[in-house]
Design an enzyme around this catalytic site. Sequence first.
Site, PDB file in Angstrom:
ATOM      1  N   ASP A   1      58.778 128.279 125.424  1.00  0.00           N
ATOM      2  CA  ASP A   1      59.783 127.362 124.880  1.00  0.00           C
ATOM      3  C   ASP A   1      59.264 126.672 123.627  1.00  0.00           C
ATOM      4  O   ASP A   1      58.722 125.573 123.709  1.00  0.00           O
ATOM      5  CB  ASP A   1      60.131 126.327 125.956  1.00  0.00           C
ATOM      6  CG  ASP A   1      61.263 125.408 125.581  1.00  0.00           C
ATOM      7  OD1 ASP A   1      61.965 125.707 124.606  1.00  0.00           O
ATOM      8  OD2 ASP A   1      61.439 124.376 126.260  1.00  0.00           O
TER       9      ASP A   1
ATOM     10  N   GLU B   1      65.392 120.876 118.126  1.00  0.00           N
ATOM     11  CA  GLU B   1      66.238 121.271 119.258  1.00  0.00           C
ATOM     12  C   GLU B   1      65.946 120.419 120.478  1.00  0.00           C
ATOM     13  O   GLU B   1      66.859 120.032 121.222  1.00  0.00           O
ATOM     14  CB  GLU B   1      66.022 122.760 119.573  1.00  0.00           C
ATOM     15  CG  GLU B   1      66.993 123.333 120.601  1.00  0.00           C
ATOM     16  CD  GLU B   1      66.495 123.244 122.043  1.00  0.00           C
ATOM     17  OE1 GLU B   1      67.260 123.622 122.957  1.00  0.00           O
ATOM     18  OE2 GLU B   1      65.328 122.803 122.255  1.00  0.00           O
ATOM     19  N   GLU B   2      64.659 120.115 120.684  1.00  0.00           N
ATOM     20  CA  GLU B   2      64.262 119.387 121.880  1.00  0.00           C
ATOM     21  C   GLU B   2      64.731 117.929 121.872  1.00  0.00           C
ATOM     22  O   GLU B   2      64.673 117.258 122.896  1.00  0.00           O
ATOM     23  CB  GLU B   2      62.740 119.440 122.055  1.00  0.00           C
ATOM     24  CG  GLU B   2      62.158 120.843 122.222  1.00  0.00           C
ATOM     25  CD  GLU B   2      62.478 121.476 123.564  1.00  0.00           C
ATOM     26  OE1 GLU B   2      63.257 120.888 124.339  1.00  0.00           O
ATOM     27  OE2 GLU B   2      61.938 122.563 123.835  1.00  0.00           O
TER      28      GLU B   2
ATOM     29  N   ASP C   1      66.084 131.615 123.218  1.00  0.00           N
ATOM     30  CA  ASP C   1      65.356 130.426 123.656  1.00  0.00           C
ATOM     31  C   ASP C   1      64.762 130.730 125.025  1.00  0.00           C
ATOM     32  O   ASP C   1      65.495 130.946 125.989  1.00  0.00           O
ATOM     33  CB  ASP C   1      66.306 129.231 123.729  1.00  0.00           C
ATOM     34  CG  ASP C   1      65.574 127.904 123.896  1.00  0.00           C
ATOM     35  OD1 ASP C   1      64.343 127.919 124.098  1.00  0.00           O
ATOM     36  OD2 ASP C   1      66.239 126.848 123.832  1.00  0.00           O
TER      37      ASP C   1
END
Length: 309
Positions: A138, A172-173, A200
């Site tokens: 990830d 994104e996180e 992802d």
Amino acid sequence: MNRYFLLIFLLAVSVANAQPSEKKLKKHIHYLAADNMKGRQTGSKEVETAATYIERYFKKYGLTPKGTDGYRQPFEARVRRVVVADSIRKAANIIGFLDNGAAYTIVVGAHYDHIGYGDLGNSKDSLNIGKIHNGADDNASGVAGLLELAKHYAKNKIKERFNLLFIAFGAEELGLLGSKYFTEHPTVALNTIQWMLNMDMIGRYNPGNGVAVIGYGTSSCFPEIFKGITSDIKFYTGRDGNGGSDQTSFYKKNIPVLFFHTGGHPDYHKTGDDASKIDFKALKSILELEIRVIDRSMNVPKMDFIWTN
């Protein structure tokens, strides 16, 4: 070897070198998920190093810069989960364009940030907050896939029927911020995007479950595209375009999407998400499956969109 056979040989070598490579996948993931990258947290010098790494390969493969500052599309990312002094951080999408002179474009994306030391409220490893969360699956796995697909389409000696836009999303996180920013400030017109493929967490293949292909219901064209497609790995489809990754931002703009994902595992957002646990053989097979899907989608003049909720 006469000139004709030499040209054929060189073409064959060039096409072979365009194929996804386990060696290259290992190189990319081991680089991006090394301890010295400190988990690639948004706003860190290490995520900047990752961005530069991606830029270098986009340039190497001859992609046209399609950001607002070369390959970069800078934006500001806000930390919302916890109160921190630097709650607004610099971030950027990295965008490269393969211009085939077509009216429509296929977007291929993956986010390159991760959660650093897990101190922004997004770690699942409460006993190890403050330690490096490397994020090999990830999402170094998705970035490695992005770079190998960029290489494939840039080097395969075929002028495809669609343009291809390769995007490494930032932040994104912190809430899909990079893809949200792109879809609100697109560097190609959204109405010219044929569909979007997102990667992802594609590095921890489980043969019992297979790889999920989410978003299958977002266009009536996908069932026909997938018809007859085979792979040496197991895969299954899910209809919904929503989900916890960057394809959601495109889906909300009425763009068909597919999200490739090998599923959750005990190391998700924990310190154990390391490169040594990646299944590189399966990762290569996932990319080969994606190439088949992309290539088949080239036969569809214009895809419709279906809202799945």
